[in-house]
Design a protein around this motif. Structure first.
Motif, PDB file in Angstrom:
ATOM      1  N   GLY A 194       0.812  -1.215   0.000  1.00 22.70           N
ATOM      2  CA  GLY A 194       0.000   0.000   0.000  1.00 22.70           C
ATOM      3  C   GLY A 194       0.841   1.259   0.000  1.00 22.70           C
ATOM      4  O   GLY A 194       0.511   2.247  -0.660  1.00 22.70           O
ATOM      5  N   THR A 195       1.956   1.227   0.748  1.00 26.40           N
ATOM      6  CA  THR A 195       2.841   2.390   0.839  1.00 26.40           C
ATOM      7  C   THR A 195       3.537   2.656  -0.488  1.00 26.40           C
ATOM      8  O   THR A 195       3.652   3.809  -0.924  1.00 26.40           O
ATOM      9  N   PHE A 196       4.028   1.604  -1.152  1.00 29.37           N
ATOM     10  CA  PHE A 196       4.735   1.774  -2.425  1.00 29.37           C
ATOM     11  C   PHE A 196       3.783   2.261  -3.523  1.00 29.37           C
ATOM     12  O   PHE A 196       4.148   3.138  -4.316  1.00 29.37           O
ATOM     13  N   VAL A 197       2.584   1.714  -3.553  1.00 32.55           N
ATOM     14  CA  VAL A 197       1.610   2.161  -4.560  1.00 32.55           C
ATOM     15  C   VAL A 197       1.266   3.625  -4.331  1.00 32.55           C
ATOM     16  O   VAL A 197       1.172   4.421  -5.274  1.00 32.55           O
ATOM     17  N   LYS A 198       1.081   4.012  -3.067  1.00 29.88           N
ATOM     18  CA  LYS A 198       0.764   5.400  -2.730  1.00 29.88           C
ATOM     19  C   LYS A 198       1.898   6.336  -3.142  1.00 29.88           C
ATOM     20  O   LYS A 198       1.663   7.493  -3.543  1.00 29.88           O
ATOM     21  N   ALA A 199       3.146   5.845  -3.084  1.00 28.37           N
ATOM     22  CA  ALA A 199       4.310   6.669  -3.442  1.00 28.37           C
ATOM     23  C   ALA A 199       4.514   6.737  -4.953  1.00 28.37           C
ATOM     24  O   ALA A 199       5.453   7.381  -5.414  1.00 28.37           O
ATOM     25  N   GLY A 200       3.652   6.063  -5.706  1.00 32.97           N
ATOM     26  CA  GLY A 200       3.750   6.124  -7.166  1.00 32.97           C
ATOM     27  C   GLY A 200       4.613   5.057  -7.790  1.00 32.97           C
ATOM     28  O   GLY A 200       4.984   5.161  -8.967  1.00 32.97           O
ATOM     29  N   VAL A 201       4.938   4.014  -7.032  1.00 31.23           N
ATOM     30  CA  VAL A 201       5.753   2.916  -7.553  1.00 31.23           C
ATOM     31  C   VAL A 201       4.848   1.913  -8.269  1.00 31.23           C
ATOM     32  O   VAL A 201       3.856   1.457  -7.709  1.00 31.23           O
ATOM     33  N   SER A 202       5.206   1.569  -9.494  1.00 31.61           N
ATOM     34  CA  SER A 202       4.434   0.601 -10.271  1.00 31.61           C
ATOM     35  C   SER A 202       4.975  -0.803 -10.009  1.00 31.61           C
ATOM     36  O   SER A 202       6.131  -1.089 -10.306  1.00 31.61           O
ATOM     37  N   LEU A 203       4.140  -1.659  -9.432  1.00 31.39           N
ATOM     38  CA  LEU A 203       4.573  -2.999  -9.058  1.00 31.39           C
ATOM     39  C   LEU A 203       4.251  -4.010 -10.150  1.00 31.39           C
ATOM     40  O   LEU A 203       3.112  -4.100 -10.620  1.00 31.39           O
ATOM     41  N   GLY A 204       5.275  -4.786 -10.520  1.00 29.13           N
ATOM     42  CA  GLY A 204       5.050  -5.875 -11.455  1.00 29.13           C
ATOM     43  C   GLY A 204       4.678  -7.148 -10.725  1.00 29.13           C
ATOM     44  O   GLY A 204       4.243  -8.131 -11.321  1.00 29.13           O
ATOM     45  N   GLY A 205       4.833  -7.140  -9.399  1.00 27.92           N
ATOM     46  CA  GLY A 205       4.497  -8.288  -8.573  1.00 27.92           C
ATOM     47  C   GLY A 205       5.054  -8.121  -7.174  1.00 27.92           C
ATOM     48  O   GLY A 205       5.915  -7.267  -6.917  1.00 27.92           O
ATOM     49  N   THR A 206       4.527  -8.900  -6.246  1.00 23.41           N
ATOM     50  CA  THR A 206       5.024  -8.902  -4.870  1.00 23.41           C
ATOM     51  C   THR A 206       5.438 -10.325  -4.512  1.00 23.41           C
ATOM     52  O   THR A 206       4.786 -11.284  -4.911  1.00 23.41           O
ATOM     53  N   VAL A 207       6.520 -10.429  -3.768  1.00 26.62           N
ATOM     54  CA  VAL A 207       7.045 -11.745  -3.372  1.00 26.62           C
ATOM     55  C   VAL A 207       7.093 -11.787  -1.848  1.00 26.62           C
ATOM     56  O   VAL A 207       7.925 -11.124  -1.223  1.00 26.62           O
TER      57      VAL A 207
END
Length: 254
Positions: A194-207
């Motif tokens: 949630g924090t990374f998405v809020k900071a504008g980071v585009s996630l290709g996946g989470t491990v």
């Protein structure tokens, strides 16, 4: 004998003494003023003799996935800190702690060429007025092990998960990255994602890794057992994440 050893440790001794004192008071019909120590013994027993803390933690960790070799290829793998700390006595220059699965998982993904860059996060540790970076020390240690670190980047000293997210967001813009793989402990992933998405980071996946609940440990789950300190440890991680999530939501960080 091995089964009874927990009763000889400080935690077990306290549990036995407090329980014995309560039984003696009840047997003598001295009921007055028993509710507070009785409540303390019940909480103590529930936390150390049952899987309550692990069941709470399992809800945070989510349903575990078997190791997946089909993780997408992205621009960078981001390993959140917390798995190691600087050391002046360890031969590698850093000490691995219970969250070290974060580092080993990220190194595995990097070895599988899921991304050309591995980004290492982490906090800072102050010694004699000098701040030492977890990520910097890990990088130097990996070099001593003979690993190729030219494709690894340190975020330096980060104050918290949000600081890591902001630094990664800046790196993405600077280097033109479009997707990353985020690696962290399973119980920490909901807040981190949630924090990374809020900071504008585009996630290709989470491990997710570093599952600490006994529910997710082979042969470790039992409904009742003698007092064990692991219950306190698991509860500490769970409570930290719950409070951390509330604070992050309140501050608008996720």
């Amino acid at each position: 004998m091995k089964t009874l050893i927990p009763l000889l440790q400080p935690l077990g001794v306290i549990w036995v003494l407090l329980g014995s004192w309560l039984l003696w008071r009840l047997w003598r019909h001295r009921w007055q003023d028993l509710w507070l120590p009785g409540l303390a013994w019940v909480i103590f027993s529930v936390m150390t003799c049952t899987p309550l803390a692990s069941l709470l933690m399992a809800r945070l960790e989510g349903v575990p996935k078997m190791p997946d070799k089909e993780w997408p290829v992205v621009d960078a793998i981001v390993c959140l800190g917390g798995g190691a700390e600087p050391s002046f006595v360890e031969p590698t220059g850093f000490h691995l702690n219970p969250s070290a699965d974060r580092l080993s998982t990220a190194l595995m993904l990097h070895a599988q060429k899921k991304a050309p860059v591995l980004v290492l996060g982490g906090g800072g540790y102050k010694e004699s007025g000098v701040m030492h970076s977890e990520a910097d020390r890990v990088l130097k240690g990996l070099e001593l092990m003979g690993l190729e670190t030219s494709g690894m980047v340190s975020l330096g000293v980060c104050a918290n998960t949000r600081d890591e997210a902001l630094k990664v967001s800046a790196l993405m813009k600077e280097r033109g990255w479009t997707k990353i793989l985020l690696v962290t402990s399973a119980f920490h992933m909901p807040r981190a994602e949630g924090t990374f998405v809020k900071a504008g980071v585009s996630l290709g996946g989470t491990v997710r890794c570093n599952y600490v609940s006994s529910v997710n440990h082979v042969g470790d789950f039992r409904w009742l057992h003698l007092p064990h300190a692991n219950g306190f440890n698991v509860y500490k991680y769970w409570f930290h994440e719950v409070i951390g999530t509330w604070v992050y939501q309140w501050r608008g960080w996720m």
